[in-house]
Design a protein around this motif. Sequence first.
Motif, PDB file in Angstrom:
ATOM      1  N   GLY A   1       0.811  -1.221   0.000  1.00  0.00           N
ATOM      2  CA  GLY A   1       0.000   0.000   0.000  1.00  0.00           C
ATOM      3  C   GLY A   1       0.837   1.260   0.000  1.00  0.00           C
ATOM      4  N   LEU A   2       2.035   1.229   0.623  1.00  0.00           N
ATOM      5  CA  LEU A   2       2.892   2.407   0.652  1.00  0.00           C
ATOM      6  C   LEU A   2       3.518   2.624  -0.720  1.00  0.00           C
ATOM      7  N   GLU A   3       3.416   3.855  -1.222  1.00  0.00           N
ATOM      8  CA  GLU A   3       3.963   4.205  -2.533  1.00  0.00           C
ATOM      9  C   GLU A   3       4.733   5.514  -2.441  1.00  0.00           C
ATOM     10  N   ILE A   4       5.789   5.630  -3.258  1.00  0.00           N
ATOM     11  CA  ILE A   4       6.619   6.829  -3.319  1.00  0.00           C
ATOM     12  C   ILE A   4       6.554   7.391  -4.731  1.00  0.00           C
ATOM     13  N   GLU A   5       6.442   8.710  -4.817  1.00  0.00           N
ATOM     14  CA  GLU A   5       6.405   9.338  -6.136  1.00  0.00           C
ATOM     15  C   GLU A   5       7.767   9.264  -6.797  1.00  0.00           C
ATOM     16  N   ASP A   6       7.787   8.885  -8.039  1.00  0.00           N
ATOM     17  CA  ASP A   6       9.023   8.812  -8.815  1.00  0.00           C
ATOM     18  C   ASP A   6       9.536  10.231  -9.049  1.00  0.00           C
ATOM     19  N   ALA A   7      10.733  10.535  -8.536  1.00  0.00           N
ATOM     20  CA  ALA A   7      11.280  11.891  -8.647  1.00  0.00           C
ATOM     21  C   ALA A   7      11.452  12.316 -10.098  1.00  0.00           C
ATOM     22  N   ALA A   8      11.765  11.366 -10.965  1.00  0.00           N
ATOM     23  CA  ALA A   8      12.001  11.687 -12.375  1.00  0.00           C
ATOM     24  C   ALA A   8      10.706  11.806 -13.169  1.00  0.00           C
ATOM     25  N   HIS A   9       9.606  11.284 -12.615  1.00  0.00           N
ATOM     26  CA  HIS A   9       8.329  11.301 -13.320  1.00  0.00           C
ATOM     27  C   HIS A   9       7.209  11.666 -12.337  1.00  0.00           C
ATOM     28  N   PRO A  10       7.065  12.957 -12.026  1.00  0.00           N
ATOM     29  CA  PRO A  10       6.021  13.382 -11.091  1.00  0.00           C
ATOM     30  C   PRO A  10       4.649  12.855 -11.512  1.00  0.00           C
ATOM     31  N   GLY A  11       3.910  12.346 -10.525  1.00  0.00           N
ATOM     32  CA  GLY A  11       2.605  11.767 -10.810  1.00  0.00           C
ATOM     33  C   GLY A  11       2.645  10.271 -11.020  1.00  0.00           C
ATOM     34  N   SER A  12       3.861   9.724 -11.128  1.00  0.00           N
ATOM     35  CA  SER A  12       4.024   8.277 -11.250  1.00  0.00           C
ATOM     36  C   SER A  12       4.441   7.714  -9.893  1.00  0.00           C
ATOM     37  N   TRP A  13       3.788   6.631  -9.464  1.00  0.00           N
ATOM     38  CA  TRP A  13       3.986   6.113  -8.116  1.00  0.00           C
ATOM     39  C   TRP A  13       4.627   4.734  -8.143  1.00  0.00           C
ATOM     40  N   VAL A  14       5.611   4.531  -7.266  1.00  0.00           N
ATOM     41  CA  VAL A  14       6.355   3.280  -7.194  1.00  0.00           C
ATOM     42  C   VAL A  14       6.036   2.589  -5.864  1.00  0.00           C
ATOM     43  N   PRO A  15       5.535   1.353  -5.887  1.00  0.00           N
ATOM     44  CA  PRO A  15       5.244   0.650  -4.632  1.00  0.00           C
ATOM     45  C   PRO A  15       6.526   0.333  -3.859  1.00  0.00           C
ATOM     46  N   VAL A  16       6.463   0.470  -2.543  1.00  0.00           N
ATOM     47  CA  VAL A  16       7.556   0.057  -1.667  1.00  0.00           C
ATOM     48  C   VAL A  16       7.290  -1.389  -1.261  1.00  0.00           C
ATOM     49  N   PRO A  17       8.278  -2.271  -1.370  1.00  0.00           N
ATOM     50  CA  PRO A  17       8.053  -3.658  -0.950  1.00  0.00           C
ATOM     51  C   PRO A  17       7.459  -3.720   0.447  1.00  0.00           C
ATOM     52  N   ALA A  18       6.406  -4.513   0.605  1.00  0.00           N
ATOM     53  CA  ALA A  18       5.627  -4.508   1.847  1.00  0.00           C
ATOM     54  C   ALA A  18       6.387  -5.058   3.042  1.00  0.00           C
ATOM     55  N   ASP A  19       7.490  -5.769   2.793  1.00  0.00           N
ATOM     56  CA  ASP A  19       8.247  -6.350   3.902  1.00  0.00           C
ATOM     57  C   ASP A  19       9.440  -5.496   4.304  1.00  0.00           C
ATOM     58  N   LYS A  20       9.557  -4.302   3.742  1.00  0.00           N
ATOM     59  CA  LYS A  20      10.722  -3.468   3.994  1.00  0.00           C
ATOM     60  C   LYS A  20      10.428  -2.302   4.939  1.00  0.00           C
TER      61      LYS A  20
END
Length: 322
Positions: A195-214
Amino acid sequence: MASIAIHPTPTAAIPAAAEHVKPAEAKADAYPSTADVVLLDSAIQAPFPAIQQLFDHLRSTPSAASALNASYPSRGVFKTAAMNNSVSDQKLTIDISPTRLSRIPASLQASLSTHGFSEIVQFFTELTSKHLEPMLATLGAAIDADLSPLHKSQNLNFRLCDYAPETAAPASENGCGAHRDYGTFSIIFQDGTSGLEIEDAAHPGSWVPVPADKVVMLCGWCAFVLSGGALRAVRHRVRRQPGVRRLSAVLFVAPDVDVALKPITTGSHAAQFSSEVLQGKVSVGWFKEFMGKRWRWREGNAQLEDGQDVTQDEDIERLILG
């Protein structure tokens, strides 16, 4: 609106903070570690059974929840806005900062300890003692500056989040709206549910999932300003999965409240800051209150007097970047 274009320091340039805090092995689906986003392997594990037990107890025992909130009436401790506000972040939260903790009567702490409270406090205490200074050293090395003198008083907040499906609007995927944290850095522990996602710095508006076990460390607005723009304030969000419960535990670290929020280092990444920031007219404490108006509204715990057409990030960018 001013834009933030930051090129973070590569992970290879960051020395290891300590044996128990090191970048995780790379995975294909992992957000790439940078100076301002680090996936961590931590020897400390969040006590998620205890966290779930505490949330369940407070939800099922109104008298305990009321007593806990009465210990810190100005902001409360157990926040339940999502249960009656479908527009807010769809989560329940428990905030047990050192200040709040000091105001919770010993008798109440003792009664809550049978429901996971003492185990949770012990977790945050150990996390702070083992991770705070190493992480400040790691970030300081990345920007060639000493951050420790700005964090003498341990301006911390401990937050538990419960994305419980039965307390949220059924059609809403908004667990926690897109935002940047206010402080120097945040360490987020996840229970294995995505569920946790981080915005891609190089592509604003694009979201990258963070591995759920990290476990993940994210820099906030204070790090951005103090570093002269070299460290990004990382935009992130949480997306809910209908019918799925998700728990998280977060340590927020910020500079001392009387620290002037201005760059302490300059370099090729320096941003164009407002004159108020460059002249040291904005303190960390004042900035937190300024930012808090919109985050409390976003979380459903306060009303706004100046309208809702400006996002939290836009409000902060106007203040910081002019």
